[in-house]
Design a protein around this motif. Sequence first.
Motif, short mmCIF file in Angstrom:
data_model
loop_
_atom_site.label_atom_id
_atom_site.label_comp_id
_atom_site.label_asym_id
_atom_site.label_seq_id
_atom_site.Cartn_x
_atom_site.Cartn_y
_atom_site.Cartn_z
N VAL A 184 0.21 110.25 42.19
CA VAL A 184 0.28 110.29 40.73
C VAL A 184 1.20 109.17 40.26
O VAL A 184 2.25 108.92 40.87
CB VAL A 184 0.81 111.66 40.25
N ASP B 31 -3.13 110.40 36.65
CA ASP B 31 -3.76 110.25 37.96
C ASP B 31 -4.45 108.89 38.05
O ASP B 31 -4.47 108.10 37.10
CB ASP B 31 -4.75 111.38 38.23
N TRP C 6 4.66 105.34 42.00
CA TRP C 6 3.64 106.21 42.60
C TRP C 6 4.35 107.33 43.35
O TRP C 6 5.12 107.08 44.28
CB TRP C 6 2.75 105.42 43.57
N PRO D 156 1.87 114.27 44.40
CA PRO D 156 1.51 115.25 43.36
C PRO D 156 2.52 116.38 43.23
O PRO D 156 2.69 116.94 42.13
CB PRO D 156 0.14 115.76 43.83
N THR E 220 3.08 111.01 33.36
CA THR E 220 2.36 111.07 34.64
C THR E 220 0.86 111.07 34.39
O THR E 220 0.35 111.80 33.53
CB THR E 220 2.75 112.34 35.42
N ARG F 32 5.23 115.97 40.45
CA ARG F 32 4.77 115.72 39.08
C ARG F 32 5.62 116.47 38.05
O ARG F 32 6.04 115.90 37.04
CB ARG F 32 3.31 116.12 38.94
#
Length: 697
Positions: A415, A463, A445, A448, A461, A451
């Motif tokens: 993410v 994807d 980066w 996940p 954030t 997040r």
Amino acid sequence: MPAGILTVICLMIVPTPAVLLDVFFVLNIALSVAVLMTAINAGKPLDFSSFPSVLLFTTLLRLALNVASTRVVLVNGHQGGAAAGHVIEAFGAFLVAGNFAVGLFVFMILVIINLVVVTKGAGRVSEVSARFTLDALPGKQMAIDADLAAGLLTADEAKARRREVATEADFYGSMDGASKFVKGDAIAALLILGVNIIAGFALGMISHGLSASDAAQKYITLAVGDALVAQVPALLLSIAAAVIVTRVADSREGQDGDLAGQIGGQLASPSTWLPVTVILGAIGMIPAMPQTIFLPAAALAGWLWHTLGKRAARPPAPPPAEAPADPGRILLEDVSDHTLVTVELGYGLVHLVDQKRGAPLVSRITGVRKQLSQAFGFIVPQFRVRDSLDLAPGDYRIVLGGVPLGAGMVRPDRVLAIDAGEVRDGARIDGEATVDPSFGCPAVWIAPAQRDLAIAEGYLTVDASTVIATQLNQLIADRAQVLFGPDELKAILDAVKEQSAGLVEAVYPTPLALGALTRIFRDLLADGVSIAHPVPILAALAQGVQQTLDHERLVEMIRAELGPLLVGRVCPPGARLPVVTLDVSLESAIVQGLSDPVTGQPVVEPDLARAIGEHVADLIAERGGDAAPIAMVVQPRARRALTALLRLRAPSCLVLSIAELPLSQPIEVISIIGGQGAPAALPAPDPTAHQPEPVLA
């Protein structure tokens, strides 16, 4: 089909010989068996979509035979069983052993089976199916539109699916009404039997002097035989209707053509006519049956089965042999790409467009197309997504007309946490540092699982699919004119023509051809003018073509008519418009200086262009991000050159010609470039004045 309908009507009106009645009775039985076999062999309900009409015609035929046989029974019944034809005599004598009481009970049982069991159940199923199909129709239409917008369907495929959904709704609605034919037919059979018994008994005793027992034996036997002859095909058709409506529906391509061709094509199956042959042959072998009618009918059905079977077994014509490929020949599709916008992905990103995994990138790109279409005012052509072996696994590239616009690298299993200026001081998060490819903000980066922590620290954030779609939107948003072409303009003109045909005819195809009109709309889009409301644009164009056909003047005339719209984009109603102007001598130097030999537009010297751009950019920075956008008001001839100049250095500044500034718009001149200073704010216009005075730069 028309000849058959006329024949049915003649059976009801014109007296029919007993021999001809026998032929029609056999035809009625054969047709009922054929319909039942077709209903059973149909893979889906829509495979026999003509069934409601077939049911109507067969019901009319059976009722016409009831009327004709009633006439024969009542007129000639006193002569004996053969007076009404051999088929009625056989059903009345052989099937019930000559006992009319047994025949009555058999007939009543058949009616109960038909009316109470089969017909009532089929009618309920057809009613519920019709209701559910109509309730689901809007959802199916929306699903088709969503697939079309997502690029999963072509226009022709979407049209075929809409036709299929409409045909399904029509079919189940027709079946709901057609089931009432069967129910009414069963009730009519009871009434006709009662009329035949009462009228025949009375006529036999009164008109022909028969005793009560003779009248009952002759007339009631014939009436029961007549009722059984009609009730057996009715029961077969009721079963066929129940088979059709209880079968689970499935998707199917729609059928075209007239009803006669549709019915003929659906009954032309060899598997339909073999059972008809066997059943008619078996009935014809019974000693009491008229073999001279049943056996020829069975032979005819057998000939149909044999002929249709040979035709079905005939191998299809082989396609013409293709010439061997010429290794030296190059086709256009091998070297040409007809899609304007292409998103190329490395092989490590291909799963982002995999339908089995939800295709997140496809849905994001579809959202970008919808957003751009609403902003531009026309339907943006579809984007193409393809893999490219030239790219690294995690890289992507955005191409417009074969020219790369931008590229980047994403981590599909991570993410992107973007620092948009709201991150808490001292916040740290583990990950791979990078830069947001769309706006150049520092980013990281992250896994996940981090997040929620990143959001708590103030990061934005997104994807991997959103990163690609955001950069695609950012790169295409200011290139509307490149995506607009004659096809898009033609779609707009066709839509306007439905409501304002005269307005379109005033400008297209004369005096402006499609190419000239497309060029005008492209220039408006290049200036940031949305064409979501084409009627005012076409109205201004219709007035402008009365004075000139020069392209530049037409564009300026349209912009002058759209002045309130242009100002309204940056200035609320009633508020003062912050204005920047050029000194008179400076503006004259630009207008009277060098010009482009191709376009004839003024050319601003590099040093002067840099100075003007820096001055406007500094002015915008001093006012702050919360201040209202400013506008530069110049002479019409200098507008296009200064627009191109400020598009790179101060894109938020709107450049207007003096003709585009509404007369009633209050302004505030905040700076005069090249002058000694800026005058104080001008007062708002007096609402009691008849007409406000224009303010010139």
